[in-house]
Design a protein around this motif. Structure first.
Motif, PDB file in Angstrom:
ATOM      1  N   GLU A  25       2.057  -7.783  -9.472  1.00 37.71           N
ATOM      2  CA  GLU A  25       1.641  -6.542  -9.005  1.00 37.71           C
ATOM      3  C   GLU A  25       3.038  -5.973  -8.240  1.00 37.71           C
ATOM      4  OE1 GLU A  25      -1.319  -6.244  -5.715  1.00 37.71           O
ATOM      5  OE2 GLU A  25      -2.381  -7.033  -7.278  1.00 37.71           O
ATOM      6  N   LYS A  26       3.496  -6.871  -7.468  1.00 36.26           N
ATOM      7  CA  LYS A  26       4.893  -6.665  -6.787  1.00 36.26           C
ATOM      8  C   LYS A  26       6.078  -6.091  -7.716  1.00 36.26           C
ATOM      9  CE  LYS A  26       4.944  -7.836  -1.831  1.00 36.26           C
ATOM     10  NZ  LYS A  26       4.263  -6.736  -1.525  1.00 36.26           N
ATOM     11  N   LEU A  27       6.000  -6.743  -8.609  1.00 34.77           N
ATOM     12  CA  LEU A  27       7.182  -6.383  -9.548  1.00 34.77           C
ATOM     13  C   LEU A  27       6.941  -5.086 -10.414  1.00 34.77           C
ATOM     14  CD1 LEU A  27       7.972  -9.844 -11.471  1.00 34.77           C
ATOM     15  CD2 LEU A  27       8.792  -8.845  -9.469  1.00 34.77           C
ATOM     16  N   GLU A  28       5.410  -4.479 -10.290  1.00 31.36           N
ATOM     17  CA  GLU A  28       5.459  -3.356 -11.078  1.00 31.36           C
ATOM     18  C   GLU A  28       6.281  -2.093 -10.459  1.00 31.36           C
ATOM     19  OE1 GLU A  28       1.154  -2.260 -10.762  1.00 31.36           O
ATOM     20  OE2 GLU A  28       0.599  -3.892 -12.276  1.00 31.36           O
ATOM     21  N   GLY A  29       6.583  -1.957  -9.137  1.00 37.47           N
ATOM     22  CA  GLY A  29       7.458  -1.142  -8.599  1.00 37.47           C
ATOM     23  C   GLY A  29       8.899  -1.376  -8.977  1.00 37.47           C
ATOM     24  N   VAL A  30       9.314  -2.857  -9.084  1.00 36.37           N
ATOM     25  CA  VAL A  30      10.415  -3.001  -9.540  1.00 36.37           C
ATOM     26  C   VAL A  30      10.705  -2.555 -10.873  1.00 36.37           C
ATOM     27  CG1 VAL A  30      12.237  -4.906  -9.923  1.00 36.37           C
ATOM     28  CG2 VAL A  30      10.711  -4.975  -8.074  1.00 36.37           C
ATOM     29  N   TRP A  31       9.771  -2.706 -11.679  1.00 38.02           N
ATOM     30  CA  TRP A  31       9.926  -2.107 -13.134  1.00 38.02           C
ATOM     31  C   TRP A  31      10.037  -0.571 -13.336  1.00 38.02           C
ATOM     32  CZ3 TRP A  31      10.191  -7.022 -13.289  1.00 38.02           C
ATOM     33  CH2 TRP A  31      10.427  -7.526 -14.457  1.00 38.02           C
ATOM     34  N   ARG A  32       9.213   0.178 -12.294  1.00 42.00           N
ATOM     35  CA  ARG A  32       9.047   1.457 -12.184  1.00 42.00           C
ATOM     36  C   ARG A  32      10.536   1.891 -11.738  1.00 42.00           C
ATOM     37  NH1 ARG A  32       4.595   1.333  -9.675  1.00 42.00           N
ATOM     38  NH2 ARG A  32       5.607   1.876  -7.683  1.00 42.00           N
ATOM     39  N   TRP A  35      15.268  -0.804 -10.109  1.00 35.81           N
ATOM     40  CA  TRP A  35      16.232  -0.970  -9.095  1.00 35.81           C
ATOM     41  C   TRP A  35      16.316  -2.584  -9.018  1.00 35.81           C
ATOM     42  CZ3 TRP A  35      19.958   2.169  -7.564  1.00 35.81           C
ATOM     43  CH2 TRP A  35      20.950   1.409  -6.483  1.00 35.81           C
ATOM     44  N   LEU A  36      17.153  -3.495  -9.381  1.00 38.14           N
ATOM     45  CA  LEU A  36      16.809  -4.741  -9.350  1.00 38.14           C
ATOM     46  C   LEU A  36      17.497  -5.663  -8.351  1.00 38.14           C
ATOM     47  CD1 LEU A  36      17.414  -5.254 -13.317  1.00 38.14           C
ATOM     48  CD2 LEU A  36      15.132  -5.152 -12.193  1.00 38.14           C
ATOM     49  N   THR A  37      18.724  -5.082  -7.861  1.00 38.76           N
ATOM     50  CA  THR A  37      19.379  -5.719  -6.974  1.00 38.76           C
ATOM     51  C   THR A  37      20.409  -4.639  -6.242  1.00 38.76           C
ATOM     52  OG1 THR A  37      20.975  -7.657  -6.411  1.00 38.76           O
ATOM     53  CG2 THR A  37      21.440  -6.474  -8.133  1.00 38.76           C
ATOM     54  N   ASN A  38      21.290  -5.288  -5.371  1.00 37.26           N
ATOM     55  CA  ASN A  38      22.042  -4.207  -4.206  1.00 37.26           C
ATOM     56  C   ASN A  38      21.177  -3.899  -3.340  1.00 37.26           C
ATOM     57  OD1 ASN A  38      24.188  -5.163  -5.978  1.00 37.26           O
ATOM     58  ND2 ASN A  38      24.859  -3.158  -6.805  1.00 37.26           N
ATOM     59  N   GLU A  39      20.431  -4.434  -2.497  1.00 37.54           N
ATOM     60  CA  GLU A  39      19.950  -3.782  -1.339  1.00 37.54           C
ATOM     61  C   GLU A  39      18.861  -2.986  -1.707  1.00 37.54           C
ATOM     62  OE1 GLU A  39      20.505  -3.240   2.520  1.00 37.54           O
ATOM     63  OE2 GLU A  39      22.646  -3.796   2.546  1.00 37.54           O
ATOM     64  N   GLY A  40      17.818  -3.477  -2.513  1.00 37.41           N
ATOM     65  CA  GLY A  40      16.664  -2.721  -3.187  1.00 37.41           C
ATOM     66  C   GLY A  40      15.482  -2.598  -2.039  1.00 37.41           C
ATOM     67  N   GLU A  41      14.529  -1.915  -2.347  1.00 40.21           N
ATOM     68  CA  GLU A  41      13.392  -1.609  -1.656  1.00 40.21           C
ATOM     69  C   GLU A  41      12.717  -3.015  -0.981  1.00 40.21           C
ATOM     70  OE1 GLU A  41      11.215   1.739  -2.907  1.00 40.21           O
ATOM     71  OE2 GLU A  41       9.442   0.898  -1.986  1.00 40.21           O
ATOM     72  N   ARG A  44      15.268  -4.616   1.196  1.00 41.16           N
ATOM     73  CA  ARG A  44      15.216  -4.035   2.659  1.00 41.16           C
ATOM     74  C   ARG A  44      13.843  -4.812   3.364  1.00 41.16           C
ATOM     75  NH1 ARG A  44      17.334   0.237   0.118  1.00 41.16           N
ATOM     76  NH2 ARG A  44      15.475   1.249  -0.070  1.00 41.16           N
ATOM     77  N   GLU A  45      12.730  -4.379   2.947  1.00 38.38           N
ATOM     78  CA  GLU A  45      11.277  -4.731   3.187  1.00 38.38           C
ATOM     79  C   GLU A  45      11.357  -6.536   3.798  1.00 38.38           C
ATOM     80  OE1 GLU A  45       7.943  -4.220   0.719  1.00 38.38           O
ATOM     81  OE2 GLU A  45       6.548  -4.953   2.268  1.00 38.38           O
ATOM     82  N   LEU A  46      11.930  -7.285   3.102  1.00 37.18           N
ATOM     83  CA  LEU A  46      12.009  -8.570   3.358  1.00 37.18           C
ATOM     84  C   LEU A  46      12.722  -8.967   4.560  1.00 37.18           C
ATOM     85  CD1 LEU A  46      11.084 -11.929   2.948  1.00 37.18           C
ATOM     86  CD2 LEU A  46      12.743 -11.816   1.327  1.00 37.18           C
ATOM     87  N   GLU A  47      13.955  -8.206   4.655  1.00 40.79           N
ATOM     88  CA  GLU A  47      14.750  -8.214   5.621  1.00 40.79           C
ATOM     89  C   GLU A  47      14.099  -8.005   6.985  1.00 40.79           C
ATOM     90  OE1 GLU A  47      19.444  -8.369   4.442  1.00 40.79           O
ATOM     91  OE2 GLU A  47      18.473  -6.551   5.513  1.00 40.79           O
ATOM     92  N   GLY A  48      13.228  -6.814   7.117  1.00 37.46           N
ATOM     93  CA  GLY A  48      12.661  -6.466   8.053  1.00 37.46           C
ATOM     94  C   GLY A  48      11.399  -7.212   8.688  1.00 37.46           C
ATOM     95  N   ARG A  49      10.681  -7.712   7.679  1.00 40.11           N
ATOM     96  CA  ARG A  49       9.635  -8.759   7.768  1.00 40.11           C
ATOM     97  C   ARG A  49      10.208 -10.050   8.331  1.00 40.11           C
ATOM     98  NH1 ARG A  49       5.252  -7.337   4.084  1.00 40.11           N
ATOM     99  NH2 ARG A  49       4.545  -5.077   4.931  1.00 40.11           N
ATOM    100  N   LEU A 234      20.767 -11.125  -2.898  1.00 43.28           N
ATOM    101  CA  LEU A 234      19.303 -11.597  -3.122  1.00 43.28           C
ATOM    102  C   LEU A 234      19.001 -10.365  -4.030  1.00 43.28           C
ATOM    103  CD1 LEU A 234      17.545 -13.943  -2.141  1.00 43.28           C
ATOM    104  CD2 LEU A 234      16.438 -11.900  -1.174  1.00 43.28           C
ATOM    105  N   ASN A 235      18.387 -10.684  -4.973  1.00 42.63           N
ATOM    106  CA  ASN A 235      18.206  -9.474  -5.861  1.00 42.63           C
ATOM    107  C   ASN A 235      16.567  -9.337  -5.555  1.00 42.63           C
ATOM    108  OD1 ASN A 235      16.036 -11.032  -7.687  1.00 42.63           O
ATOM    109  ND2 ASN A 235      18.034 -11.864  -8.458  1.00 42.63           N
ATOM    110  N   GLU A 236      15.859  -8.327  -6.193  1.00 44.16           N
ATOM    111  CA  GLU A 236      14.490  -7.727  -6.093  1.00 44.16           C
ATOM    112  C   GLU A 236      13.443  -8.744  -6.590  1.00 44.16           C
ATOM    113  OE1 GLU A 236      14.991  -5.364  -3.747  1.00 44.16           O
ATOM    114  OE2 GLU A 236      13.684  -3.982  -4.606  1.00 44.16           O
ATOM    115  N   LEU A 237      13.592  -9.491  -7.627  1.00 42.92           N
ATOM    116  CA  LEU A 237      12.750 -10.308  -8.008  1.00 42.92           C
ATOM    117  C   LEU A 237      12.387 -11.704  -7.048  1.00 42.92           C
ATOM    118  CD1 LEU A 237      13.394  -8.815 -10.575  1.00 42.92           C
ATOM    119  CD2 LEU A 237      12.965 -11.046 -11.887  1.00 42.92           C
TER     120      LEU A 237
END
Ligand code: T4K
Length: 387
Positions: A25-32, A35-41, A44-49, A234-237
């Motif tokens: 489910e989480k990866l669906e957005g990545v596929w859409r 955007w695989l790496t280089n400070e993806g969404e 950023r969310e994980l850094e914030g959390r 770190l990458n999006e996956l």
């Protein structure tokens, strides 16, 4: 001896896995987004959390803890010369010094915490000393106040290798907030994991900015490279994995605490087995379960116990044996002389980390403890009451 061979191998640790459905489910957005790496969404969310969960202001994610340590040294402008560190650690701690052209100076450890013994640091300080690199081994806090006092007296930086210290609090605040910087590992064997990964905790906004440039080749924008950076991203996956891990990490800590209590209850009265309790003022993460084996009293030495446990399908680990000071790349250093490191030598020869992870069941812990108890009894009988 009654045979308790476990049906399945039990390893020193095992990662908690998020459900595959939720991960997809989480990866669906990545596929859409593609955007695989280089400070993806998700990055950023994980850094914030993590900032929220750990109560810290400046957290930079990394591809692993080792590169984060490399970058931390660069960010603190610590290269060349000497850095005082512990030999009782994973090889990465000493190797990042070598890779930064720094000579490690090994300092003995404290017999209670297994961390750098502050009383032994000052005699090792020379004109070449740049910094102190202590490790919160097994997540047990170093004597941060004493270390800071020494660093202040001598104008030294303090970089904590906090690979094991996710979520640990000391005197009511994150252990990661001490020193000039701290580095976490999010490797698959860690309490909180992003498969491979890590984080660097900075102290100041300037340091944070510098770290973020350094982990991305020093790139400031498309036309500007401001320094000799590296690729530490770190990458999006991995970030997706981490976000799901964060939802369960507190349950994981609670489960490990329960199992730690059980181990303590079962092993405290076994002759020759030393199992440590909680330390005052510390909120532990129970990431590791180290015991010390005193051969004279137990009936066999640590290596014999470790080998015997394997026959029962129990795969304990000798973290951290051999000492870094024994590696051929460091053993010729004057500070690597075993005579200068008596406590580290003893602990590395006696320590054994027993299996601990949230999904380990009570019965398995009881079987592990009973096996240890019986092996000791057998050893004492064979040697005529103790060696
Ligand atoms: N500083 C310190 C103090 C560290 O302890 C570490 C890493 C670092 C720095 C560097 O951080 P990273 O660059 O790694 O982020 C493991 C880990 O590879 C290492 O990350 C960790 N310390 C060290 C304490 O443990 P090994 O060589 O013992 O791992 P391995 O492959 O033998 O795995 C141990 C057990 O874990 C296995 O028997 C089963 C279980 N396991 C392992 C993996 C990889 C799993 O269940 N699943 C898995 O995917 O070093």
């Amino acid at each position: 001896m009654r045979r308790y061979r476990l049906a399945e191998p039990v390893y020193v640790t095992r990662p908690t896995m998020p459900s595959l459905a939720r991960y997809s489910e989480k990866l669906e957005g990545v596929w859409r987004r593609r955007w695989l790496t280089n400070e993806g969404e998700l990055h950023r969310e994980l850094e914030g959390r993590l900032r929220e969960r750990l109560g810290l202001e400046y957290v930079s994610l990394f591809c692993n803890g080792t590169i984060a340590l490399m970058v931390a040294l660069q960010a603190l402008r610590t290269h060349g010369g000497e850095v005082i560190t512990t030999p009782f650690t994973f090889p990465a701690t000493a190797h990042v010094l070598f890779w930064n052209g720094i000579r490690p100076v090994f300092c003995d450890i404290d017999a209670e915490t297994f961390n750098l013994d502050p009383r032994q640091i000052e005699p090792l300080i020379s004109a070449e000393t740049q910094a102190i690199l202590p490790v919160h081994v097994y997540g047990t806090p170093c004597d941060v106040d004493a270390i800071q006092a020494i660093a202040d007296r001598h104008g030294l930086r303090v970089l904590y290798d906090a690979a094991h210290a996710f979520g640990v609090e000391y005197h009511g605040r994150s252990l990661l907030s001490y020193g000039d910087a701290s580095v976490l590992s999010f490797h698959a064997t860690k309490l909180f994991t992003t498969v491979e990964g890590g984080a660097l905790v900075s102290k100041t906004p300037e340091q944070f900015r510098r770290v973020n440039f350094l982990k991305n080749f020093g790139i400031a924008d498309e036309d500007t490279v401001i320094g000799p950076g590296i690729n530490g991203k770190l990458n999006e996956l991995q970030a997706a994995f981490g976000l799901l891990q964060l939802e369960t990490v507190d349950v994981e800590i609670a489960n490990r605490q329960r199992l730690t209590d059980l181990y303590r209850e079962q092993l405290t009265d076994v002759p020759g087995i030393i199992i440590r309790g909680d330390r005052p003022g510390v909120s532990h993460n129970y990431g590791y379960l180290p015991i010390l084996v005193e051969p004279e009293k137990f009936g066999m030495c640590r290596d014999e116990l470790c080998d015997s446990l394997r026959e029962f399908n129990i795969f304990a680990r000798k973290y951290f044996h051999p000492l870094c000071s024994h590696f051929p790349c460091y053993s010729a250093l004057p500070s690597a002389d075993p005579k200068r490191l008596p406590t580290a030598e003893r602990v590395a020869g006696q320590v054994l980390c027993l299996p601990i992870y949230g999904e380990l069941d009570r019965e398995t812990v009881l079987a592990i403890c009973e096996t240890i108890r019986q092996l000791g009894r057998l050893g004492r009988t064979d040697s005529g009451g103790g060696r």
